[in-house]
Design a protein around this motif. Structure first.
Motif, short mmCIF file in Angstrom:
data_model
loop_
_atom_site.label_atom_id
_atom_site.label_comp_id
_atom_site.label_asym_id
_atom_site.label_seq_id
_atom_site.Cartn_x
_atom_site.Cartn_y
_atom_site.Cartn_z
N ASN A 56 68.21 91.74 45.19
CA ASN A 56 66.85 91.62 45.78
C ASN A 56 66.73 91.49 47.25
OD1 ASN A 56 68.03 89.01 46.16
ND2 ASN A 56 66.37 87.81 45.02
N GLN A 72 67.19 83.48 43.13
CA GLN A 72 68.58 84.23 43.07
C GLN A 72 68.65 85.28 42.18
OE1 GLN A 72 70.90 81.07 42.08
NE2 GLN A 72 71.17 80.04 44.36
N HIS A 73 69.10 86.29 42.60
CA HIS A 73 69.33 87.64 41.89
C HIS A 73 70.49 88.36 42.16
CE1 HIS A 73 67.85 91.43 39.43
NE2 HIS A 73 68.66 91.03 38.98
N TYR A 74 71.85 87.97 41.76
CA TYR A 74 73.00 88.42 42.23
C TYR A 74 73.90 88.26 41.35
CZ TYR A 74 74.77 83.64 42.81
OH TYR A 74 74.96 82.52 42.69
N TYR A 91 76.44 86.85 36.65
CA TYR A 91 75.34 87.32 36.94
C TYR A 91 74.26 86.50 36.65
CZ TYR A 91 71.06 90.49 36.49
OH TYR A 91 69.85 90.78 36.82
N HIS A 148 70.33 85.32 37.51
CA HIS A 148 68.74 86.07 37.76
C HIS A 148 67.93 84.86 37.33
CE1 HIS A 148 65.86 89.51 36.94
NE2 HIS A 148 65.69 88.74 37.88
N GLU A 149 67.16 84.72 38.67
CA GLU A 149 66.07 83.61 38.63
C GLU A 149 64.54 84.29 38.72
OE1 GLU A 149 67.46 79.47 40.52
OE2 GLU A 149 66.62 81.12 41.87
N SER A 163 65.28 80.90 34.46
CA SER A 163 66.65 81.74 34.80
C SER A 163 67.78 81.78 33.73
CB SER A 163 67.13 81.03 36.09
OG SER A 163 67.76 79.70 35.92
N THR A 179 72.24 82.93 33.18
CA THR A 179 73.20 83.42 33.75
C THR A 179 74.21 83.70 32.61
OG1 THR A 179 73.20 81.46 35.42
CG2 THR A 179 75.40 82.22 35.09
#
Length: 823
Positions: free
Chosen positions: A493, A502-504, A550, A552-553, A559, A561
Motif C-alpha cells: 500500500n 498494514q499490508h506487507y 504476509y 493484511h489489515e 486482518s 496473517t
C-alpha cells in the motif's frame, strides 16, 4: 460636549457562538440599558465620554466592553463556568426519601418515556453534524513565555484566548473540525457516519495526528443522556435518567417556567453519595405528556476521583423536530486537565451542532460498508465549504491556531527538538533515512548472557515507501556469543509497515537467546527494566528462526496473517533436553527443529490507537478484540521433526459497570494435536520480574506448567476509587483500588506426558528437583489486590498464589509494581 454616539453589535455565547437574547447592555453601576433581541442584536445611544459598557445575562458572567462606532461589535459572553459544589440538604421532615416525592415521580415518568424520546426513537433518522474540538494550555510557566532562548516561539504564546473560561488566559494548541452526514436505522439497528469534511492542525511527522484525534474523541465521546451509562474520559457515569438512577440520585423540583410557549419543569439532581461517578446539575422537562428533556446543564463533584480531570461541565439543548420529538441540537463539553491540582494543565472544549434532522425512510444500500466512512476530498475542502458548514465563523484566536501550527512545523529548530522528544518517548532516534533503536534495549543483563549490548535500527519512508529493513546485533559478555536479527519487508500500500492499515510481506532471520516459553513476548521482555528478576531464571534457549509472513489489515479492523516458520532451538543454562531408553541410559538432545505453516485472523471492531515510532498504543473502548490462529507442523519440511496441529483463541474485552468501575477480561484457550516433547507444547507464561503483568502469571515460575490443551481467564477490575473516595483524608490522595484474578485449566494427554509415556522427553530439573509440571484436575489460581494512580501513574499489587503451593522454589506471595495510566 454633550455629543452622543450610537453603538451597535451582537451578543453571542462564547462557546456555541449562538446569539444570546435578553442580554442587558448598559452603563456600569447604573440602572437601565437596552436588551438584545432574539438574534442577540442591540443598539444603544450613549455620550461620547462613556469609556465602558457592561454586558450581562442570566447564566453568564458580565463582560466589560469599550464602545466603538467604527462598526458592529461582537461580544462573546462567557458562561458561569463554575464546578457545581456539593449541596447539603437539610429538612425538618427528616432525610431524603423517594416515596411520595413528586420529584422522583416526575423522573420516573421521564425514565418510562425514554424509548419514545431518546435518540433512535424513530425508525430512521438523518442529520448533518458539525463538531469542533479545541485544546488550550492553562498556566503556561513564565519560564517558557519569557525565556530568551525560546524567543522564536513567542508567536505561539501571543495567541491568547480569554473567553472560553472566565478569569483564565489560555494558549490554543490544537483545533479539529469535522462535518459529517449521519444516518440511523432502527430495524435492523445500524448507524452510518460519512465524514464530508475534516480539518485539523498538523504538527508534522513526529506526532500521530490521527492518533491524537482518536484519543481526543475517546475522551470526548458523544454524551447520550438517554443511555443508562454516559461515557466520558474513558469512564462511565450513571445517567441521571438511567433505569436505576433514583437509587443513586436525589431530585428536587425548583421551578416551573414557560419557554417559547412550552411549559417546563426545572429539576435539580445530585448524587446521594458525592464521591460516586455521578453528575449533578439541572434539567428542564417538558410537561406536554412526553416528559422529554428540553435542556440540561450538569457537571461533577470536586470529590470525584477523575485523576487528571479537575473540572468538567456539559450543556445540551434539545429542539422539537419531525414527529414532535425532541432531538439534540447543541452539545457543549468543557474540561480542565492537569496532573496535580495546581499544576499547569490543558483545557479541552468540544462543541457539536446538529441540523437538518429528517426521519424519512433510508435505503438499505446507505448502510453498507464501513460504519464510519470518509469521502476522498474530506481533508481538502475549500474555505467556502467550511464557511457554509460551520454554525459560527471561527474566532480570530481559532483561525490563528491553524496558521501558527503551519509556521511552527516549518521551523528547523522545532523539527530538531521533536526528534529528540521522539527518541525519549518512543525509543527511536532519527538518523536521516534510518531510525536507531529501540534505546531501551541497548543495555540489558541476564544470568546467561551477562552484560548484553545491542545496537539496531530500521529504515523509514525517507528511504523508501515500499521497501523496509530492520536489524540489530547483540553481544553477551558471559556467553561470548553474537546474536543478530534482520528482516526485509515490501509494503503493497506504499505506506510504512508500522502504521495502520498494514499490508506487507516480510522475510526475517533471527538468532538470539530467550527464556523458555517466552518466544512470543521476546521483543517486549528484552528491555532494561525486565532485566531485574527473582527466582530461577536459568532455563534459556538459543533460537534460530526463519519467518515468512504476509499481513493484511482492512479498514474494517479485520486482518489476517499467513506465514511460515522454521525454528531450531538449542537448550542452554540449566535447561537440558533428555530422553531415557529402556536400559535407563540418558539420551541428551542438542536441538529441536520444527517447520510450520500458519494462518490467523483478528477482528477488533472500532479499534482505536495512538501510533508512534515504537508501535501502537491501544485506546481501549468497550468493543472486543478477537484473535484466532491455526498452525500446522510438517515433519520433513526443511528438516522439521514433528507433525502437529495447533489452535489458539484469544478474546479481550473491557466491560464497564457504572458506577463500580470497569473490568479488563481476557479469555485464552488452545489445543495442540500431535505427539510432542515438552518444549513444543504450550508453555504457560510465568513472570519472574518485579513488574506486574496482565498477560503473564505473576507468581508462576518460568516453564513451570506445560499443556497440550488449556483454557484460562484473566480479570482485572478497576474500581476508580469507589471505596477510597469515601474514606476521609485518604480521598485527597486520589488513590484507586484494583483487584485481579487469573485462573488456568489445562492438561496433557498421555502421549505427551512423560509420567505416562516413558519414551517421551523428560521434564527438566532445577538443582536436581523437578521444576516443570502438567496441570491436573486442579486449576492454577492467583489473585491480587492493588492500588493504582499512585503519583497519578504507578500501580502496586499484592499477589497471592492459591494452588500448587507444594511445588519447590515458588513464591506464594509477592509485591509487583507497574505503570498504569487511567483518567
Amino acid at each position: 460636549m454633550g455629543q452622543t454616539v450610537t453603538i451597535t453589535g451582537t451578543v453571542v455565547d462564547s462557546l456555541t457562538h449562538q446569539p444570546v437574547a435578553n442580554a442587558t447592555v448598559g452603563l456600569a453601576r447604573e440602572r437601565g440599558g437596552v436588551a438584545t433581541d432574539e438574534q442577540g442584536k442591540f443598539h444603544i445611544t450613549i455620550k461620547n465620554t462613556v469609556s465602558k459598557l457592561v454586558v450581562s445575562a442570566v447564566g453568564y458572567r458580565p463582560v466589560n466592553i469599550t464602545p466603538s462606532s467604527e462598526g458592529p461589535l461582537v461580544v462573546y459572553l462567557p458562561k458561569s463556568f463554575i464546578l457545581l459544589k456539593d449541596v447539603v440538604i437539610k429538612s425538618k421532615r427528616g432525610k431524603y426519601r423517594n416515596k411520595n416525592n413528586p420529584a422522583v415521580e416526575l423522573i420516573r415518568k421521564v425514565i418510562a418515556n425514554k424509548a419514545q424520546n431518546g435518540p433512535g426513537a424513530d425508525d430512521y433518522t438523518a442529520y448533518q453534524e458539525y463538531e469542533k474540538v479545541r485544546l488550550l494550555l492553562d498556566k503556561v510557566p513564565k519560564l517558557l513565555v519569557d525565556n530568551f532562548l525560546l524567543k522564536k516561539y513567542h508567536f505561539l504564546f501571543d495567541n491568547k484566548d480569554s473567553v472560553i473560561v472566565p478569569g483564565k488566559t489560555l494558549i490554543p494548541v490544537y483545533i479539529q473540525e469535522v462535518y459529517s452526514d449521519n444516518y440511523y436505522r432502527k430495524h435492523p439497528k445500524d448507524n452510518k457516519k460519512v465524514v464530508v469534511g475534516q480539518k485539523s492542525v498538523d504538527f508534522g511527522e513526529y506526532i500521530d495526528m490521527k492518533g491524537i484525534s482518536m484519543a481526543v474523541n475517546r475522551l470526548y465521546e458523544d454524551v447520550n443522556l438517554y443511555d443508562n451509562s454516559v461515557s466520558a474520559f474513558t469512564m462511565q457515569f450513571l445517567s441521571p435518567i438511567a433505569d436505576l438512577a433514583p437509587t443513586f440520585y436525589m431530585y428536587f423540583i425548583r421551578d416551573t417556567i414557560v419557554d417559547n410557549g412550552e411549559k417546563l419543569v426545572e429539576l435539580y439532581f445530585t448524587p446521594r453519595n458525592p464521591e460516586d461517578l455521578l453528575f449533578r446539575g439541572t434539567m428542564f422537562i417538558t410537561l406536554d405528556g412526553n416528559y422529554a428533556i428540553r435542556r440540561v446543564e450538569m457537571g461533577v463533584s470536586k470529590n470525584i476521583n477523575l485523576n487528571y480531570v479537575r473540572e468538567f461541565s456539559i450543556k445540551q439543548d434539545f429542539e422539537k423536530g419531525p414527529g414532535e420529538r425532541y432531538h439534540l441540537a447543541n452539545s457543549d463539553m468543557i474540561c480542565l486537565f492537569s496532573a496535580f491540582p495546581k499544576s499547569p494543565g490543558v483545557v479541552g472544549e468540544r462543541i457539536v451542532n446538529i441540523k437538518g434532522v429528517r426521519t424519512a425512510p433510508l435505503p438499505d444500500s446507505l448502510f453498507r460498508g464501513l460504519s464510519v466512512d470518509t469521502v476522498g476530498l474530506a481533508d481538502r475542502q475549500t474555505d467556502s465549504f467550511w464557511i457554509g458548514g460551520r454554525s459560527q465563523a471561527l474566532s480570530q484566536t481559532e483561525a490563528r491556531t491553524y496558521s501558527n501550527t503551519d509556521s511552527l512545523v516549518k521551523m528547523r529548530s522545532y523539527r530538531r527538538l521533536m526528534d529528540y522528544v521522539t527518541a525519549f518517548t518512543a525509543g527511536y532516534k532519527s538518523a536521516g533515512k534510518i531510525d536507531v533503536g529501540p534505546i531501551g534495549s541497548f543495555y540489558t543483563f541476564n544470568p546467561i548472557e551477562g552484560q548484553r549490548l545491542r545496537l539496531g535500527g530500521r529504515t523509514n519512508t525517507k528511504l523508501s515507501t515500499r521497501w523496509f529493513g530492520e536489524s540489530y546485533v547483540a553481544y553477551g559478555s558471559k556467553d561470548d556469543r553474537w546474536k543478530y536479527y534482520g528482516s526485509v519487508s515490501y509494503a503493497f500500500n506504499n505506506k510504512s509497515i508500522y502504521t495502520y492499515p498494514q499490508h506487507y510481506v516480510q522475510a526475517s532471520y533471527l538468532y538470539d537467546a530467550r527464556t523458555l516459553g517466552q518466544e512470543s513476548a521476546f521483543a517486549v521482555a528484552n528491555n532494561f527494566f525486565t532485566s531485574f528478576s527473582h527466582g530461577d531464571n536459568s532455563k534459556w534457549l538459543y533460537s534460530r528462526i526463519v519467518r515468512l509472513s504476509y499481513i493484511h489489515e482492512f479498514n474494517s479492523h479485520f486482518s489476517f496473517t499467513l506465514g511460515g516458520k522454521y525454528w531450531q532451538q538449542q537448550p542452554t543454562g540449566s535447561l537440558l533436553y533428555i530422553y531415557k531408553d529402556f536400559a535407563d541410559r540418558a539420551d541428551t538432545v542438542s536441538q529441536l527443529t520444527t517447520s510450520e505453516l500458519s494462518a490467523s485472523i483478528r477482528w477488533a471492531p472500532h479499534e482505536q490507537f495512538f501510533q508512534n515510532k515504537a508501535g501502537r498504543a491501544n485506546i481501549i473502548n468497550h468493543y472486543p478484540i478477537i484473535t484466532l490462529q491455526y498452525s500446522r507442523g510438517i515433519k520433513g519440511l526443511f528438516g522439521g521433526g514433528y507433525n502437529y496441529n495447533a489452535l489458539h483463541l484469544n478474546v479481550y474485552k473491557r466491560c464497564y459497570i457504572a458506577p463500580l468501575g470497569f473490568s479488563d477480561i481476557t479469555f485464552d484457550a488452545g489445543y495442540l494435536g500431535g505427539t510432542l516433547p515438552f518444549p513444543l507444547l504450550t508453555i504457560h507464561p510465568g513472570n519472574t520480574s518485579y513488574f506486574y503483568s496482565q498477560r503473564a502469571y505473576n507468581l508462576m515460575n518460568i516453564g513451570e506448567f506445560v499443556s497440550d490443551h488449556y483454557a484460562g481467564i484473566n480479570i482485572d477490575h478497576f474500581f476508580n476509587g469507589f471505596f477510597f473516595n469515601k474514606i476521609p483524608g485518604l480521598k485527597r490522595l486520589r488513590l484507586r483500588e484494583v483487584i485481579g484474578g487469573k485462573i488456568l485449566y489445562g492438561g496433557l494427554r498421555d502421549e505427551n506426558n512423560p509420567a505416562s509415556n516413558p519414551s517421551q522427553m523428560k521434564f527438566p530439573l532445577t538443582k536436581g528437583v523437578l521444576s516443570t509440571y502438567s496441570l491436573t484436575s486442579r486449576p492454577y489460581i492467583e489473585g491480587s489486590v492493588g492500588i493504582y494512580n499512585i503519583f497519578t501513574i504507578f500501580r502496586l499489587d499484592l499477589v497471592k498464589r492459591f494452588t500448587y503451593l507444594e511445588h519447590p522454589n515458588i513464591s506464594g506471595l509477592g509485591l509487583r509494581i507497574s505503570s498504569n495510566f487511567q483518567f
